[in-house]
Design a protein around this motif. Structure first.
Motif, PDB file in Angstrom:
ATOM      1  N   CYS A 126      66.174   5.884  69.832  1.00 47.06           N
ATOM      2  CA  CYS A 126      64.759   5.865  70.239  1.00 47.06           C
ATOM      3  C   CYS A 126      63.894   6.567  69.173  1.00 47.06           C
ATOM      4  O   CYS A 126      64.159   7.723  68.826  1.00 47.06           O
ATOM      5  CB  CYS A 126      64.623   6.567  71.584  1.00 47.06           C
ATOM      6  SG  CYS A 126      62.918   6.989  71.993  1.00 47.06           S
TER       7      CYS A 126
ATOM      8  N   LYS B  26      70.651   5.644  83.556  1.00 44.42           N
ATOM      9  CA  LYS B  26      70.219   7.026  83.313  1.00 44.42           C
ATOM     10  C   LYS B  26      70.972   7.986  84.236  1.00 44.42           C
ATOM     11  O   LYS B  26      71.247   7.646  85.394  1.00 44.42           O
ATOM     12  CB  LYS B  26      68.715   7.133  83.579  1.00 44.42           C
ATOM     13  CG  LYS B  26      67.892   6.364  82.560  1.00 44.42           C
ATOM     14  CD  LYS B  26      66.417   6.431  82.893  1.00 44.42           C
ATOM     15  CE  LYS B  26      65.605   5.701  81.870  1.00 44.42           C
ATOM     16  NZ  LYS B  26      64.226   5.439  82.314  1.00 44.42           N
TER      17      LYS B  26
ATOM     18  N   SER C 137      61.593   8.672  81.115  1.00 40.65           N
ATOM     19  CA  SER C 137      61.743   8.229  79.728  1.00 40.65           C
ATOM     20  C   SER C 137      62.383   9.352  78.909  1.00 40.65           C
ATOM     21  O   SER C 137      62.377  10.517  79.317  1.00 40.65           O
ATOM     22  CB  SER C 137      60.383   7.831  79.143  1.00 40.65           C
ATOM     23  OG  SER C 137      59.500   8.919  79.202  1.00 40.65           O
ATOM     24  N   VAL C 138      62.936   8.983  77.776  1.00 34.36           N
ATOM     25  CA  VAL C 138      63.462   9.988  76.851  1.00 34.36           C
ATOM     26  C   VAL C 138      62.625   9.922  75.585  1.00 34.36           C
ATOM     27  O   VAL C 138      62.089   8.867  75.261  1.00 34.36           O
ATOM     28  CB  VAL C 138      64.951   9.752  76.520  1.00 34.36           C
ATOM     29  CG1 VAL C 138      65.803   9.999  77.726  1.00 34.36           C
ATOM     30  CG2 VAL C 138      65.196   8.368  75.949  1.00 34.36           C
TER      31      VAL C 138
ATOM     32  N   GLU D 208      57.343  14.535  76.913  1.00 37.06           N
ATOM     33  CA  GLU D 208      56.948  13.618  75.835  1.00 37.06           C
ATOM     34  C   GLU D 208      57.452  14.178  74.510  1.00 37.06           C
ATOM     35  O   GLU D 208      57.523  15.405  74.326  1.00 37.06           O
ATOM     36  CB  GLU D 208      55.421  13.569  75.736  1.00 37.06           C
ATOM     37  CG  GLU D 208      54.720  13.025  76.936  1.00 37.06           C
ATOM     38  CD  GLU D 208      54.308  11.579  76.763  1.00 37.06           C
ATOM     39  OE1 GLU D 208      54.326  11.070  75.625  1.00 37.06           O
ATOM     40  OE2 GLU D 208      53.988  10.963  77.784  1.00 37.06           O
ATOM     41  N   SER D 209      57.665  13.285  73.563  1.00 37.65           N
ATOM     42  CA  SER D 209      58.159  13.738  72.251  1.00 37.65           C
ATOM     43  C   SER D 209      57.229  14.782  71.627  1.00 37.65           C
ATOM     44  O   SER D 209      57.691  15.774  71.065  1.00 37.65           O
ATOM     45  CB  SER D 209      58.337  12.550  71.300  1.00 37.65           C
ATOM     46  OG  SER D 209      57.164  11.784  71.199  1.00 37.65           O
TER      47      SER D 209
HETATM   48  N1  LIG Z   1      55.340   8.610  74.982  1.00 35.49           N
HETATM   49  C1  LIG Z   1      56.755   8.860  75.137  1.00 35.49           C
HETATM   50  C2  LIG Z   1      57.506   7.554  74.973  1.00 35.49           C
HETATM   51  C3  LIG Z   1      58.991   7.648  75.181  1.00 35.49           C
HETATM   52  C4  LIG Z   1      59.637   6.279  75.383  1.00 35.49           C
HETATM   53  O1  LIG Z   1      58.959   5.271  75.573  1.00 35.49           O
HETATM   54  N2  LIG Z   1      60.976   6.261  75.384  1.00 35.49           N
HETATM   55  C5  LIG Z   1      61.702   5.051  75.650  1.00 35.49           C
HETATM   56  C6  LIG Z   1      62.914   4.907  74.737  1.00 35.49           C
HETATM   57  S1  LIG Z   1      62.463   4.633  73.068  1.00 35.49           S
HETATM   58  C7  LIG Z   1      62.251   5.097  77.066  1.00 35.49           C
HETATM   59  O2  LIG Z   1      62.668   6.128  77.554  1.00 35.49           O
HETATM   60  N3  LIG Z   1      62.264   3.947  77.754  1.00 35.49           N
HETATM   61  C8  LIG Z   1      62.823   3.833  79.060  1.00 35.49           C
HETATM   62  C9  LIG Z   1      61.884   4.280  80.154  1.00 35.49           C
HETATM   63  O3  LIG Z   1      60.667   4.443  79.883  1.00 35.49           O
HETATM   64  O4  LIG Z   1      62.342   4.417  81.292  1.00 35.49           O
HETATM   65  C10 LIG Z   1      57.176   9.949  74.155  1.00 35.49           C
HETATM   66  O5  LIG Z   1      56.431  10.217  73.194  1.00 35.49           O
HETATM   67  O6  LIG Z   1      58.204  10.581  74.361  1.00 35.49           O
END
Ligand SMILES: N[C@@H](CCC(=O)N[C@@H](CS)C(=O)NCC(=O)O)C(=O)O
Length: 223
Positions: A11, A38, A50-51, A64-65
């Protein structure tokens, strides 16, 4: 207890968070997540799953990141590095955030369509690439002037963008290698060719409750 990072190796958001953690040398417990299944511990937190996500030793959640990146900077003992990554002056900070927002809101949109053009049949892969190239053109114009996006030293803008540019390049590596974005290529290589990046991209098995603790960054790390 050491903070826990839920992460997914490939990711780009997780890569930028891990890159900063490794660069500033802040140790966390790593839990590698498979997005299709998950872990319960992540889902139990409620809300978004999300990760990357980080839970600190007090149970405070950083979902968030960018939250994780600023948490890492707060725990960084090297003031000089901290000030380079996140400039002291507001004007520098604004520039960093402008690049990150441009990436996350504009470039990511076209990157997804370029990567999975078959899922977006309303336009061609070439069309999506050309939309994404508008971002590469901006990067190239900047990188002709200095080694990194703000100046000759690396800031959070560079770290937060390169994982996405890497994905864009990987869709058609041959095209990217022969494209006119030579400064973008060198800039990207300066990240992905480094030992730090190899450590950031270490392969971890999916985390299972009760397993032996995995720490990140790995013990031996260079840059
Ligand atoms: N805005 C978030 C975006 C994180 C994101 O979209 N992660 C994706 C993987 S690249 C994810 O977890 N997708 C699965 C989900 O949203 O359940 C950040 O900056 O951390």
């Amino acid at each position: 207890m050491t903070a826990v990072l839920y992460s997914f190796r490939r990711c780009p958001y997780a890569i930028r968070a891990r890159y900063v953690l490794a660069l500033v040398g802040v140790k966390v417990v790593l839990r590698e997540v498979v997005l299709k299944s998950k872990p319960e511990a992540l889902l139990r937190l409620g809300g978004r799953s999300s990760v990357p996500q980080l839970i600190d030793r007090n149970g405070q959640r950083y979902p968030e990141s960018l939250d994780i990146i600023f948490w890492a900077l707060k725990h960084c003992s090297n003031d000089k590095l901290k000030e380079t990554l996140w400039r002291r002056q507001t004007v520098g900070q604004n520039k960093i955030m402008a690049w990150i927002h441009y990436n996350d809101r504009f470039f990511k949109h076209w990157l997804d369509r370029y990567k999975y053009a078959d899922r977006y049949p309303e336009q061609t892969e070439m069309y999506y690439r050309q939309q994404g190239e508008r971002f590469l053109q901006r990067l190239e114009r900047r990188l002709v002037q200095s080694r990194y996006l703000l100046a000759d030293d690396m800031s959070l803008a560079d770290i937060c963008l390169f994982p996405f540019v890497r994905q864009f390049a990987a869709v058609n590596q041959q095209w990217f290698e022969s494209s006119r974005y030579s400064n973008v290529r060198s800039w990207l290589s300066s990240f992905v060719g480094g030992v730090l990046f190899q450590n950031v991209m270490t392969k971890w098995p999916a985390w299972k409750e009760g397993q032996e603790t995995v720490y990140f960054p790995p013990e031996k790390i260079g840059s």
